[in-house]
Design a protein around this motif. Structure first.
Motif, short mmCIF file in Angstrom:
data_model
loop_
_atom_site.label_atom_id
_atom_site.label_comp_id
_atom_site.label_asym_id
_atom_site.label_seq_id
_atom_site.Cartn_x
_atom_site.Cartn_y
_atom_site.Cartn_z
N GLU A 29 0.85 40.55 53.87
CA GLU A 29 0.15 40.90 55.11
C GLU A 29 -1.34 41.06 54.86
O GLU A 29 -2.17 40.82 55.74
CB GLU A 29 0.70 42.19 55.70
N THR A 30 -1.67 41.53 53.67
CA THR A 30 -3.08 41.74 53.35
C THR A 30 -3.76 40.42 53.01
O THR A 30 -4.83 40.12 53.54
CB THR A 30 -3.23 42.69 52.14
N MET A 31 -3.11 39.65 52.14
CA MET A 31 -3.79 38.45 51.66
C MET A 31 -2.91 37.21 51.77
O MET A 31 -1.73 37.23 51.42
CB MET A 31 -4.24 38.64 50.22
N GLU A 32 -3.53 36.16 52.24
CA GLU A 32 -2.87 34.87 52.35
C GLU A 32 -2.60 34.31 50.96
O GLU A 32 -3.32 34.62 50.01
CB GLU A 32 -3.83 33.93 53.09
N LYS A 33 -1.60 33.44 50.84
CA LYS A 33 -1.41 32.71 49.57
C LYS A 33 -2.65 31.86 49.34
O LYS A 33 -3.21 31.31 50.29
CB LYS A 33 -0.19 31.80 49.67
N PRO A 34 -3.08 31.71 48.08
CA PRO A 34 -4.27 30.88 47.84
C PRO A 34 -4.04 29.44 48.27
O PRO A 34 -2.98 28.88 48.02
CB PRO A 34 -4.47 30.96 46.32
N LEU A 35 -5.04 28.87 48.92
CA LEU A 35 -4.92 27.50 49.41
C LEU A 35 -6.08 26.66 48.88
O LEU A 35 -7.25 27.08 48.97
CB LEU A 35 -4.93 27.50 50.94
N ASN A 36 -5.75 25.49 48.33
CA ASN A 36 -6.79 24.56 47.92
C ASN A 36 -7.57 24.15 49.17
O ASN A 36 -6.98 23.77 50.19
CB ASN A 36 -6.17 23.32 47.26
N VAL A 37 -8.90 24.24 49.08
CA VAL A 37 -9.72 24.02 50.27
C VAL A 37 -9.57 22.58 50.79
O VAL A 37 -9.83 22.32 51.97
CB VAL A 37 -11.19 24.41 49.97
N ASN A 38 -9.10 21.67 49.96
CA ASN A 38 -8.92 20.30 50.45
C ASN A 38 -7.70 20.18 51.38
O ASN A 38 -7.47 19.13 51.96
CB ASN A 38 -8.88 19.27 49.31
N ARG A 39 -6.94 21.28 51.50
CA ARG A 39 -5.82 21.28 52.45
C ARG A 39 -6.06 22.25 53.60
O ARG A 39 -5.17 22.53 54.40
CB ARG A 39 -4.53 21.64 51.71
N ALA A 40 -7.27 22.82 53.67
CA ALA A 40 -7.56 23.84 54.68
C ALA A 40 -7.90 23.22 56.02
O ALA A 40 -8.50 22.15 56.10
CB ALA A 40 -8.72 24.71 54.20
N ASP A 41 -7.48 23.91 57.08
CA ASP A 41 -7.85 23.53 58.43
C ASP A 41 -9.14 24.27 58.80
O ASP A 41 -9.20 25.48 58.70
CB ASP A 41 -6.72 23.93 59.39
N PRO A 42 -10.19 23.54 59.21
CA PRO A 42 -11.48 24.17 59.47
C PRO A 42 -11.41 25.32 60.48
O PRO A 42 -12.04 26.36 60.28
CB PRO A 42 -12.34 23.02 60.00
N ASP A 43 -10.65 25.14 61.56
CA ASP A 43 -10.57 26.21 62.58
C ASP A 43 -9.87 27.44 62.03
O ASP A 43 -10.27 28.56 62.29
CB ASP A 43 -9.83 25.70 63.83
N GLU A 44 -8.80 27.20 61.30
CA GLU A 44 -8.07 28.34 60.72
C GLU A 44 -8.95 29.07 59.70
O GLU A 44 -9.02 30.30 59.68
CB GLU A 44 -6.80 27.82 60.05
N PHE A 45 -9.63 28.30 58.87
CA PHE A 45 -10.54 28.87 57.87
C PHE A 45 -11.54 29.80 58.54
O PHE A 45 -11.78 30.92 58.09
CB PHE A 45 -11.27 27.72 57.15
N ALA A 46 -12.10 29.34 59.65
CA ALA A 46 -13.16 30.11 60.32
C ALA A 46 -12.60 31.25 61.17
O ALA A 46 -13.37 32.04 61.72
CB ALA A 46 -13.99 29.17 61.19
#
Ligand SMILES: Cc1cc2nc3c(=O)[nH]c(=O)nc-3n(C[C@H](O)[C@H](O)[C@H](O)COP(=O)(O)O)c2cc1C
Length: 181
Positions: A29-46
């Motif tokens: 709940e505190t922290m998301e699993k680490p994600l390689n930024v090449n698989r990140a969704d820009p809207d979700e990231f922001a």
């Protein structure tokens, strides 16, 4: 969605390893699993209020990505995708991996690049780190106050210090990140 997003770029896997070390210390709940930024969704990231972002420096002082001869995309290709996002009100802490003996004139430069990018887009950057205990000539990641603008880690030459540095740094960002350690 967890409260804190944790994103990394990597070439040979060391930065992924560090991200996993961080995630291990927190619940889902505190922290998301680490994600390689090449698989990140820009809207979700922001959409995260809190972000921990980690990057190695490759090439000669470059962010990871195709300009640094990587086969995969990484931070270099992701940053343009969030170019027009507003990060004001967001709290961001940065980690940079580098090799102070192999690259003493560009030590963890990419950390400085991420710092500039998110500062320009309004984020509150926390987690600066003293340069004591490192030997290098120049780094674009050293701010005006003489500290690194995020946590600098050198798994090539000082891997034995990684856990200790990480724990101390996390305790330093605990308050702005509202973390229970
Ligand atoms: C081709 C190459 C270029 C590098 N250039 C730099 C550099 O300019 N500055 C630096 O501090 N480290 C540099 N490094 C060291 C890496 O940043 C370091 O090994 C890092 O831990 C790699 O992380 P990764 O396994 O997540 O890719 C370079 C390493 C390689 C292989």
């Amino acid at each position: 969605m967890a409260r804190i997003g944790l994103f990394f770029g990597t070439d040979t896997g060391k930065t992924r390893k560090v991200a996993k070390m961080i995630k291990k210390k927190f619940d889902d709940e505190t922290m998301e699993k680490p994600l390689n930024v090449n698989r990140a969704d820009p809207d979700e990231f922001a959409s995260y209020e809190f972000l921990i972002l980690a990057t190695p420096t490759l090439g000669e002082g470059l962010l990871p990505g195709t300009s640094a001869d990587m086969e995969e995309e990484s931070w270099e290709e992701f940053l343009p995708k969030i170019d027009d996002k507003d990060f004001s009100g967001k709290t961001i802490a940065l980690i940079g991996l580098g090799d102070q003996e192999g690259y003493p004139d560009e030590f963890v430069d990419a950390l400085g690049e991420l710092h500039a990018f998110f500062t320009e887009r309004g984020a509150t950057l926390v987690g600066s780190w003293p340069t004591d205990g490192y030997e290098f000539n120049h780094s674009e990641a050293v701010g005006e106050d003489g500290n690194f603008v995020g946590l600098a880690l050198d798994l090539d030459n000082q891997s034995n210090l990684t856990e200790e540095r990480l724990n101390l740094w996390l305790s330093q960002i605990a308050s702005p990140f509202d973390l229970n350690l």
